[in-house]
Design an enzyme around this catalytic site. Sequence first.
Site, mmCIF file in Angstrom:
data_model
loop_
_atom_site.group_PDB
_atom_site.id
_atom_site.type_symbol
_atom_site.label_atom_id
_atom_site.label_comp_id
_atom_site.label_asym_id
_atom_site.label_seq_id
_atom_site.Cartn_x
_atom_site.Cartn_y
_atom_site.Cartn_z
ATOM 1 N N GLU A 93 0.856 -1.186 0.000
ATOM 2 C CA GLU A 93 0.000 0.000 0.000
ATOM 3 C C GLU A 93 0.895 1.240 0.000
ATOM 4 O O GLU A 93 1.735 1.393 0.877
ATOM 5 C CB GLU A 93 -0.916 -0.004 1.227
ATOM 6 C CG GLU A 93 -1.697 1.276 1.457
ATOM 7 C CD GLU A 93 -2.512 1.701 0.245
ATOM 8 O OE1 GLU A 93 -2.350 2.864 -0.202
ATOM 9 O OE2 GLU A 93 -3.297 0.873 -0.262
ATOM 10 N N ASP A 150 -5.470 -4.123 -7.025
ATOM 11 C CA ASP A 150 -6.644 -3.306 -6.704
ATOM 12 C C ASP A 150 -6.173 -1.921 -6.281
ATOM 13 O O ASP A 150 -6.573 -1.397 -5.240
ATOM 14 C CB ASP A 150 -7.466 -3.975 -5.601
ATOM 15 C CG ASP A 150 -8.811 -3.280 -5.391
ATOM 16 O OD1 ASP A 150 -9.308 -2.630 -6.330
ATOM 17 O OD2 ASP A 150 -9.375 -3.403 -4.288
#
Length: 296
Positions: free
Chosen positions: A130, A178
Amino acid sequence: MKSGHRRFRWPALLGLALAACSAVLVTYSLSNSLSPRLVHTEPSEFAPVLVIDEYGQRCMNFEKIKDRGRQTCFDVSDPDVMVFDYTRMMTSALFVKPDPRNVLMVGLGGGTIPIALAKILPDAVVDTVEIDPAVLRVAEAYFGFKQGARQRVFVGDGRAFIEKAQREGRTYDLVMLDAFDVDYIPAHLLTREFLQHLRAILTPDGVVVANTFTNSTMYERESATYAAVFGEFFNLRAGNRVIIASRGPLPDDGVLKKNAAALAHALKPFGIDVERELQRFSRHRDWSADAAVLTD
């Protein structure tokens, strides 16, 4: 008789008035609970990360309370159930690769898929990359995400992580993409060169899963780029479009059905109906043969 009639009528009128007031209060309360309520704003060097409660759901969004879509939502009354079609479609990649031992997730959001995979695959290790530490802070504080020995998070750029993994010879059975900013997928995660790096870190029968948009202006070029690197792929569509490709050959329909049946019980708590998800698996080529491949 008139005075007696008035004595009878006043309590009835009062009761009606109180009932009407109660109905107004209930309607106001429902309306108030359904309208978006900002719970928290987390500062970020990319875009403020917002936590919003609405319609019995807790959601994450970037910058604005209201826009074209949410980054993550979960049902407060049943957090395991996946709210969005795309998360169910991405998880149904297990029909293609039912036994991954190590998984890489690029883009954490609220952690819906990593949390689910940890429960569905109790022996697997799930690594998540992330880029925004603010997203990680919000996922842990407001969405029930927890790091551990099998649930690891690396703060950094997804492509840089994958290129480093390639240099170090590390591989994954399943890679799930994603990663979105406020507009769309970052450009450097869409190109042929990126997908070649990604293919190199897959095990021989490893699988990549990518969440994209059905109505994106990039649809044809994205499709052409995945086809150039992986050949045939599964194209799932329901709101979003999910691409499922493999380093090895894709399984036939019989294998998909067998794997889905074996997973049905484990997937049910997450609201995943395996029969419905199987119907989304398509090999149909729905883009132009002369669509240009995306490159660096």
